[in-house]
Scaffold this active site. Sequence first.
Site, short mmCIF file in Angstrom:
data_model
loop_
_atom_site.label_atom_id
_atom_site.label_comp_id
_atom_site.label_asym_id
_atom_site.label_seq_id
_atom_site.Cartn_x
_atom_site.Cartn_y
_atom_site.Cartn_z
N THR A 145 -1.16 0.51 -10.19
CA THR A 145 -2.44 -0.06 -9.74
C THR A 145 -3.21 0.88 -8.83
O THR A 145 -4.34 0.58 -8.46
CB THR A 145 -2.20 -1.41 -9.04
OG1 THR A 145 -3.42 -2.15 -8.98
CG2 THR A 145 -1.63 -1.21 -7.64
N ARG A 180 0.61 3.73 -3.28
CA ARG A 180 -0.07 4.99 -2.99
C ARG A 180 0.90 6.15 -2.77
O ARG A 180 0.73 7.22 -3.36
CB ARG A 180 -0.98 4.84 -1.76
CG ARG A 180 -2.04 3.77 -1.90
CD ARG A 180 -3.08 3.87 -0.80
NE ARG A 180 -3.88 2.65 -0.69
CZ ARG A 180 -5.04 2.56 -0.05
NH1 ARG A 180 -5.55 3.64 0.53
NH2 ARG A 180 -5.69 1.42 0.03
N GLU A 230 -12.31 0.06 -10.14
CA GLU A 230 -11.93 -0.87 -11.20
C GLU A 230 -12.84 -0.83 -12.42
O GLU A 230 -12.38 -0.89 -13.57
CB GLU A 230 -11.83 -2.30 -10.65
CG GLU A 230 -10.67 -2.54 -9.72
CD GLU A 230 -10.92 -2.01 -8.32
OE1 GLU A 230 -9.93 -1.79 -7.58
OE2 GLU A 230 -12.10 -1.81 -7.95
N ASP A 267 -5.14 -10.10 -7.83
CA ASP A 267 -5.46 -9.25 -8.97
C ASP A 267 -4.26 -8.59 -9.65
O ASP A 267 -4.00 -8.80 -10.84
CB ASP A 267 -6.48 -8.19 -8.55
CG ASP A 267 -6.09 -7.42 -7.29
OD1 ASP A 267 -5.09 -7.80 -6.65
OD2 ASP A 267 -6.79 -6.44 -6.96
N GLU A 301 0.82 -1.20 0.00
CA GLU A 301 0.00 0.00 0.00
C GLU A 301 0.86 1.26 0.00
O GLU A 301 0.54 2.26 -0.66
CB GLU A 301 -0.94 0.00 1.21
CG GLU A 301 -1.94 -1.13 1.24
CD GLU A 301 -3.02 -1.01 0.16
OE1 GLU A 301 -3.01 -0.01 -0.59
OE2 GLU A 301 -3.87 -1.91 0.08
#
Length: 580
Positions: A556, A190, A469, A319, A186
Amino acid sequence: VSLIPRLDYDNGKTYKSRHSFIKKLYKKYMPFSRARWLFIIVIFGALYFVFISKYIFFEQSDFQPPIKEVNNEDTKLILEDLVTDPILDSPIQVHNDQTWSERQMDVKKAFKHAWDGYVRDAWGYDEYHPLSHSGSNLSNAGIGFTIVDSLDTLLIMDLKEEYEHARDWVANSLDFNVDGDVNVFETTIRVLGGLLSAYHLSGNDGLYLAKAIDLGDRLLGAFSSPTGIPYASVNLARREGIRAHFNGGASSTSEATTLQLEFKYLSLLSDNYEYWDKSQNIMLIVDELKKYDGLVPIFLSPNDGQFWGGKITLGARGDSYYEYLLKQFIQTSYTEYFYRRMYDEAIKGVKTHLIDRSYPSGLLYIGELAGFGDDVISPKMDHLVCFLGGNLALGATRGRKVQDVQKNMSDNDLEDLNIGKELTKTCVEMYFSTTTGLAPEIAYFSTSDDATTDIIIKSLDGHNLLRPETVESLFILWRLTGDIQYRHWGWEIFQAFEKYTKVEEGGYTSLDDVTVVPPKQRDKMETFWLAETLKYFYLLFGPDDLIPLDKYVFNTEAHPLPIFSPTSEDAQARIKKMPN
């Protein structure tokens, strides 16, 4: 010599002998001149044209070809049933630019509404709770996740005052020397991704690169495992990796394999290739492991470098492994075929083992496997899987418009594009099938041929976290196909978010259950609402030259990073060493 042959062959004679009326016509009109015959051909041609015109002149975006019901276990038939995309042979559709420009501004207003609430109630905190007008941190000491995650969105939306406020905080308050544990994945996607994207979009503001290097150096502590596969968490102050407290200390496969875009770009900018080497080593290890036709379990052990467990999904914890296989190939200007080979193997596995269709409408979905080698598909699909529609389109076109590349697209490319379109349609149905018009976190699909509804939402799965998404795939497919329907679907979804997740005093919030009206609000605005969802809406409704897909690759967390040519000797040497 007549251009129209006489019916004096056997089949013609047999046909005449059985039909006296036709026989009379034959005798009367066969001696016609060439001109008369051409006249008759023109007349019949016109009638034929009128007859079939209803199949030719349809509105492209409303075209819904019939879906054939198939045996749920027959993947071959499922793939053969994919419809030919009518967009491939048609130009970009005309639409009202003014309307979409106004809708883009509506998204900008939504972002500002969310941002202003955060600034007022939770400035400097990682996350925002709009109902209680408060903030919270993801670790013992926060590092401003919401601010850093939003930097490039502020730049893209040209919110100058808000951007300068955020930059000032980064310059004067952002400190990574905090004695707290953060999730490696994360924090990388991010915060590190946000800093790198802001560096590029700001015109190379050195503040962001300096902060990115400081953070990157601290994150390297997570790679101190026996195998080099990163631990799930890291203490930024002590630069020590911390193993997960479950599943034997295994890290999520998606988390360990979704650091590479950020670390490689940081190497390019800093000329320190330790980031590149450590992140690439993970992929080399994974490549050597046994897979199920390219599919991988969702846990990976830092201790022995082996997969842990057997569950296979393109949802949570799986994913972005598949997403980054393709995007690593894209990032270095399609030079690292190692990643394209792994991606192609994985997508072939998806087609063979995970694709199925629902009843009664035949919606295409991507299921899950409970165990390695198990071919009993669970009809469960996380909203997270909806990234795949856009990803497949990117892989098929290399980020260029379909009309420009269709002549060079292989049968496999066309199949991937059509699967991506059908999957995205299914994801849109996850929204439109609920009373709120918003999708659940998880959906199940009907597998019985006597079912009356395709999508089933269980009581614990109906929450909505403001996820991006589906909008991501709508944005990509709009850019690549020009089918206006993707914009219309996106607008309907945006309006539903506005209606049910907006907090009037400021901010937006997650929901408990999308199947009831009014839905209960959860009091949490995820950082990806600002970093991803609203950004993709803004780009969906905006011009194509704003962050073009043949020039940028999105990480992502929707942070656009430039596609680069690895011209340095260090980068070229590493690419040459990669296996094919």
